[in-house]
Design a protein around this motif. Sequence first.
Motif, PDB file in Angstrom:
ATOM      1  N   ALA A  25       0.819  -1.215   0.000  1.00  0.00           N
ATOM      2  CA  ALA A  25       0.000   0.000   0.000  1.00  0.00           C
ATOM      3  C   ALA A  25       0.852   1.263   0.000  1.00  0.00           C
ATOM      4  O   ALA A  25       0.548   2.228  -0.711  1.00  0.00           O
ATOM      5  CB  ALA A  25      -0.936  -0.010   1.203  1.00  0.00           C
ATOM      6  N   GLU A  26       1.936   1.255   0.748  1.00  0.00           N
ATOM      7  CA  GLU A  26       2.778   2.450   0.820  1.00  0.00           C
ATOM      8  C   GLU A  26       3.350   2.798  -0.554  1.00  0.00           C
ATOM      9  O   GLU A  26       3.379   3.972  -0.948  1.00  0.00           O
ATOM     10  CB  GLU A  26       3.906   2.253   1.832  1.00  0.00           C
ATOM     11  CG  GLU A  26       4.694   3.514   2.092  1.00  0.00           C
ATOM     12  CD  GLU A  26       5.706   3.348   3.225  1.00  0.00           C
ATOM     13  OE1 GLU A  26       6.735   4.040   3.149  1.00  0.00           O
ATOM     14  OE2 GLU A  26       5.472   2.553   4.145  1.00  0.00           O
ATOM     15  N   THR A  30       2.489   6.291  -2.452  1.00  0.00           N
ATOM     16  CA  THR A  30       3.585   7.177  -2.849  1.00  0.00           C
ATOM     17  C   THR A  30       3.539   7.448  -4.352  1.00  0.00           C
ATOM     18  O   THR A  30       3.656   8.601  -4.796  1.00  0.00           O
ATOM     19  CB  THR A  30       4.944   6.562  -2.456  1.00  0.00           C
ATOM     20  OG1 THR A  30       4.969   6.400  -1.039  1.00  0.00           O
ATOM     21  CG2 THR A  30       6.097   7.436  -2.895  1.00  0.00           C
ATOM     22  N   ALA A  31       3.360   6.383  -5.136  1.00  0.00           N
ATOM     23  CA  ALA A  31       3.260   6.546  -6.587  1.00  0.00           C
ATOM     24  C   ALA A  31       2.061   7.419  -6.941  1.00  0.00           C
ATOM     25  O   ALA A  31       2.158   8.328  -7.778  1.00  0.00           O
ATOM     26  CB  ALA A  31       3.143   5.181  -7.263  1.00  0.00           C
ATOM     27  N   LYS A  75     -14.044   5.310   1.748  1.00  0.00           N
ATOM     28  CA  LYS A  75     -13.521   6.625   1.339  1.00  0.00           C
ATOM     29  C   LYS A  75     -12.238   6.498   0.524  1.00  0.00           C
ATOM     30  O   LYS A  75     -11.425   5.613   0.736  1.00  0.00           O
ATOM     31  CB  LYS A  75     -13.281   7.512   2.560  1.00  0.00           C
ATOM     32  CG  LYS A  75     -14.571   7.936   3.219  1.00  0.00           C
ATOM     33  CD  LYS A  75     -14.310   8.803   4.433  1.00  0.00           C
ATOM     34  CE  LYS A  75     -15.629   9.190   5.094  1.00  0.00           C
ATOM     35  NZ  LYS A  75     -15.397   9.908   6.360  1.00  0.00           N
ATOM     36  N   LEU A  76     -12.080   7.432  -0.405  1.00  0.00           N
ATOM     37  CA  LEU A  76     -10.907   7.464  -1.273  1.00  0.00           C
ATOM     38  C   LEU A  76      -9.706   8.054  -0.539  1.00  0.00           C
ATOM     39  O   LEU A  76      -9.852   9.012   0.230  1.00  0.00           O
ATOM     40  CB  LEU A  76     -11.183   8.305  -2.518  1.00  0.00           C
ATOM     41  CG  LEU A  76     -12.213   7.760  -3.506  1.00  0.00           C
ATOM     42  CD1 LEU A  76     -12.542   8.812  -4.556  1.00  0.00           C
ATOM     43  CD2 LEU A  76     -11.706   6.487  -4.164  1.00  0.00           C
ATOM     44  N   VAL A  77      -8.529   7.520  -0.831  1.00  0.00           N
ATOM     45  CA  VAL A  77      -7.291   8.109  -0.316  1.00  0.00           C
ATOM     46  C   VAL A  77      -7.011   9.407  -1.071  1.00  0.00           C
ATOM     47  O   VAL A  77      -6.631  10.419  -0.485  1.00  0.00           O
ATOM     48  CB  VAL A  77      -6.119   7.111  -0.461  1.00  0.00           C
ATOM     49  CG1 VAL A  77      -4.793   7.770  -0.077  1.00  0.00           C
ATOM     50  CG2 VAL A  77      -6.375   5.870   0.389  1.00  0.00           C
ATOM     51  N   ALA A 147       2.598   0.947  -9.976  1.00  0.00           N
ATOM     52  CA  ALA A 147       1.563   1.779  -9.351  1.00  0.00           C
ATOM     53  C   ALA A 147       0.244   1.027  -9.217  1.00  0.00           C
ATOM     54  O   ALA A 147      -0.803   1.623  -9.020  1.00  0.00           O
ATOM     55  CB  ALA A 147       1.364   3.067 -10.150  1.00  0.00           C
ATOM     56  N   HIS A 148       0.303  -0.297  -9.367  1.00  0.00           N
ATOM     57  CA  HIS A 148      -0.863  -1.133  -9.083  1.00  0.00           C
ATOM     58  C   HIS A 148      -0.375  -2.325  -8.267  1.00  0.00           C
ATOM     59  O   HIS A 148       0.774  -2.741  -8.401  1.00  0.00           O
ATOM     60  CB  HIS A 148      -1.563  -1.591 -10.372  1.00  0.00           C
ATOM     61  CG  HIS A 148      -0.766  -2.562 -11.190  1.00  0.00           C
ATOM     62  ND1 HIS A 148      -0.880  -3.930 -11.052  1.00  0.00           N
ATOM     63  CD2 HIS A 148       0.182  -2.364 -12.148  1.00  0.00           C
ATOM     64  CE1 HIS A 148      -0.056  -4.530 -11.894  1.00  0.00           C
ATOM     65  NE2 HIS A 148       0.610  -3.605 -12.572  1.00  0.00           N
TER      66      HIS A 148
END
Length: 194
Positions: A25-26, A30-31, A75-77, A147-148
């Motif tokens: 997740a990090e 970050t990406a 909720k969206l980040v 990024a996925h």
Amino acid sequence: MTTALFVIDIQNDLATDPETRIPHAERINTAGQKILSVARAILEAQQGQTPAIFFVQHEEKPEDGPLVRDSEPWKLVFEPHAHAHRERRIPKWTRDTFESNPNLASELKAAGIGEIIAFGIQSECCVESTCSGAIAAGFKVTLLSGAHSTYNSGSKTAEEIEREVEERLRAKGAMVVPWEEAVAAWERNERLSC
């Protein structure tokens, strides 16, 4: 041809909750921060009217999972900016954003969008299904590698699943580009395109 950036299901349950988030997740967060920072700067400079960043948000019924509308896990980040007319939220209930939103492909094409660049969570679920749906609808598709991601599954690590998804999408005609290379190209050319 205009490009749309799809930010797929980067939601609290999958990306920030220490109990439930994916292992990488990090890296995705970050990406996502860098991708969106550069994309927004380019779009602001272009002053266009067409929505170009789409924040895809999965919704579930309470009996099906935690991503219940208006709940904390849902909720969206990364949220669309409140007054940014080039950013739009897209709800979905199936893995494929285009299946959940049958008019979406024609709306995007009517707006001159012919290319979709995608990243997000989960690689083998909503990311792959949405990319496949976009290809089937006639869009040029680029998946941003790195990024996925997803959860480890059985004997496979998240990274192994990421690579398998990339291979399957390549076989369907998608491009797979490391997100850092894509962002560097956007900065050089001052436009979103891969």
